[in-house]
Design a protein around this motif. Structure first.
Motif, PDB file in Angstrom:
ATOM      1  N   HIS A  74      14.863  32.392 -16.322  1.00 38.09           N
ATOM      2  CA  HIS A  74      14.780  30.933 -16.259  1.00 38.09           C
ATOM      3  C   HIS A  74      15.419  30.472 -14.955  1.00 38.09           C
ATOM      4  CE1 HIS A  74      14.602  26.797 -17.719  1.00 38.09           C
ATOM      5  NE2 HIS A  74      15.814  26.642 -17.224  1.00 38.09           N
ATOM      6  N   ARG A  75      14.661  29.756 -14.157  1.00 41.75           N
ATOM      7  CA  ARG A  75      15.159  29.314 -12.855  1.00 41.75           C
ATOM      8  C   ARG A  75      15.530  27.841 -12.895  1.00 41.75           C
ATOM      9  NH1 ARG A  75      14.910  32.227  -8.270  1.00 41.75           N
ATOM     10  NH2 ARG A  75      13.604  34.091  -8.191  1.00 41.75           N
ATOM     11  N   LEU A  78       7.566  33.566  -9.028  1.00 45.36           N
ATOM     12  CA  LEU A  78       8.980  33.411  -8.694  1.00 45.36           C
ATOM     13  C   LEU A  78       9.889  34.069  -9.725  1.00 45.36           C
ATOM     14  CD1 LEU A  78       9.477  29.774  -7.350  1.00 45.36           C
ATOM     15  CD2 LEU A  78       9.986  31.903  -6.153  1.00 45.36           C
ATOM     16  N   ALA A  79       9.425  34.166 -10.973  1.00 39.43           N
ATOM     17  CA  ALA A  79      10.268  34.678 -12.065  1.00 39.43           C
ATOM     18  C   ALA A  79       9.860  36.066 -12.536  1.00 39.43           C
ATOM     19  CB  ALA A  79      10.244  33.696 -13.234  1.00 39.43           C
ATOM     20  N   THR A  99       9.604  28.774 -14.435  1.00 33.44           N
ATOM     21  CA  THR A  99      10.882  29.454 -14.645  1.00 33.44           C
ATOM     22  C   THR A  99      10.775  30.612 -15.616  1.00 33.44           C
ATOM     23  OG1 THR A  99      11.454  27.872 -16.402  1.00 33.44           O
ATOM     24  CG2 THR A  99      12.167  27.340 -14.161  1.00 33.44           C
ATOM     25  N   ARG A 100       9.567  30.933 -16.084  1.00 38.80           N
ATOM     26  CA  ARG A 100       9.372  32.040 -17.018  1.00 38.80           C
ATOM     27  C   ARG A 100       8.504  33.113 -16.373  1.00 38.80           C
ATOM     28  NH1 ARG A 100      10.971  30.868 -22.136  1.00 38.80           N
ATOM     29  NH2 ARG A 100      11.422  28.670 -22.613  1.00 38.80           N
ATOM     30  N   ALA A 150       2.157  21.241 -11.719  1.00 37.21           N
ATOM     31  CA  ALA A 150       3.585  21.350 -11.457  1.00 37.21           C
ATOM     32  C   ALA A 150       4.022  22.774 -11.180  1.00 37.21           C
ATOM     33  CB  ALA A 150       4.371  20.778 -12.640  1.00 37.21           C
ATOM     34  N   SER A 151       3.434  23.763 -11.879  1.00 36.63           N
ATOM     35  CA  SER A 151       3.978  25.109 -11.767  1.00 36.63           C
ATOM     36  C   SER A 151       2.964  26.165 -11.346  1.00 36.63           C
ATOM     37  CB  SER A 151       4.609  25.539 -13.099  1.00 36.63           C
ATOM     38  OG  SER A 151       3.643  25.531 -14.133  1.00 36.63           O
TER      39      SER A 151
END
Length: 232
Positions: free
Chosen positions: A45-46, A190-191, A163-164, A145-146
């Motif tokens: 989780h970021r 990223l995660a 973040t997952r 958004a992601s």
């Protein structure tokens, strides 16, 4: 450069982690001070505010915020390497984070784009694909958004800045879209990646890259290693 032994808690693989060195505005090489003996933690989780650490320059005494040291394990896990805390009265994040030097082989040296936001992650991935040799990499104006799609001739890429860990469904959807478009599919995260997502990507030969906050994508499977070696 400082080096510490790191063991991935997911696959138990041992690594020798070398601290990234950045130039302070005064010119002195500066690196986050690693905390030897402390266990690394997988990043599941970021939060953007937690991904920076305070570093003190030994030359001029300046305190600045720098990207939290991270290690991308070949198993797909992204590990946070702990650092020694530095007292910093009111340190502020600089407008520009100096970037690490990268090796030039076989292309000219890749110059990463520092990641501070989800939008930066998309720009960094597009920049990296251009460096690999893809031309006219574009992304839609209205961006989710992601998860954002990037396109170029013969390429469909997805950037997951959530973040997952990237899930199995993301790998399969990208592969199907690339197949329908007679293109190559590439994933950036990223995660990191869920284990089943990594396994399916290996079976479908979908290149997987993990990005840290310095903006330097790292290949995490054989397909990504091949793309990195051969380029577009």
């Amino acid at each position: 450069m400082e080096s510490v032994p790191v063991r991935c808690p997911a696959c138990r693989r041992d690594h020798a982690y070398v601290t990234p060195v950045y130039p302070c505005p005064c010119g002195e090489p500066t690196a986050p001070p690693l905390l030897r003996g402390a266990p690394v933690t997988p990043i599941t989780h970021r939060t953007w505010n937690d991904d920076w650490v305070t570093v003190r320059c030994r030359g001029c005494g300046r305190h600045d915020q720098w990207p939290q040291p991270e290690l991308c394990c070949p198993c797909g896990a992204v590990l946070r390497v702990p650092v020694r805390p530095v007292a910093s009265p009111g340190a502020v994040r600089p407008a520009h984070i100096p970037l690490p030097r990268t090796a030039a082989a076989p292309r000219p040296a890749f110059r990463p784009l520092t990641i501070r936001t989800a939008r930066d992650a998309v720009s960094a991935a597009a920049h990296y694909l251009t460096w690999l040799g893809f031309r006219e990499v574009t992304h839609p104006a209205n961006r989710p958004a992601s998860r954002v799609g990037l396109r170029a001739a013969g390429l469909i890429a997805q950037v997951d800045s959530s973040t997952r860990p990237t899930a199995l469904r993301d790998v399969e959807c990208l592969w199907l879209n690339a197949l329908n478009g007679s293109a190559r599919g590439v994933l950036f995260s990223l995660a990191g990646y869920a284990p089943e997502a990594r396994e399916r990507a290996d079976a479908l030969f979908v290149p997987l890259f993990v990005m840290d906050l310095t903006g330097s994508p790292q290949p995490v499977n054989g397909a990504a290693d091949e793309l990195f070696s051969t380029g577009a």
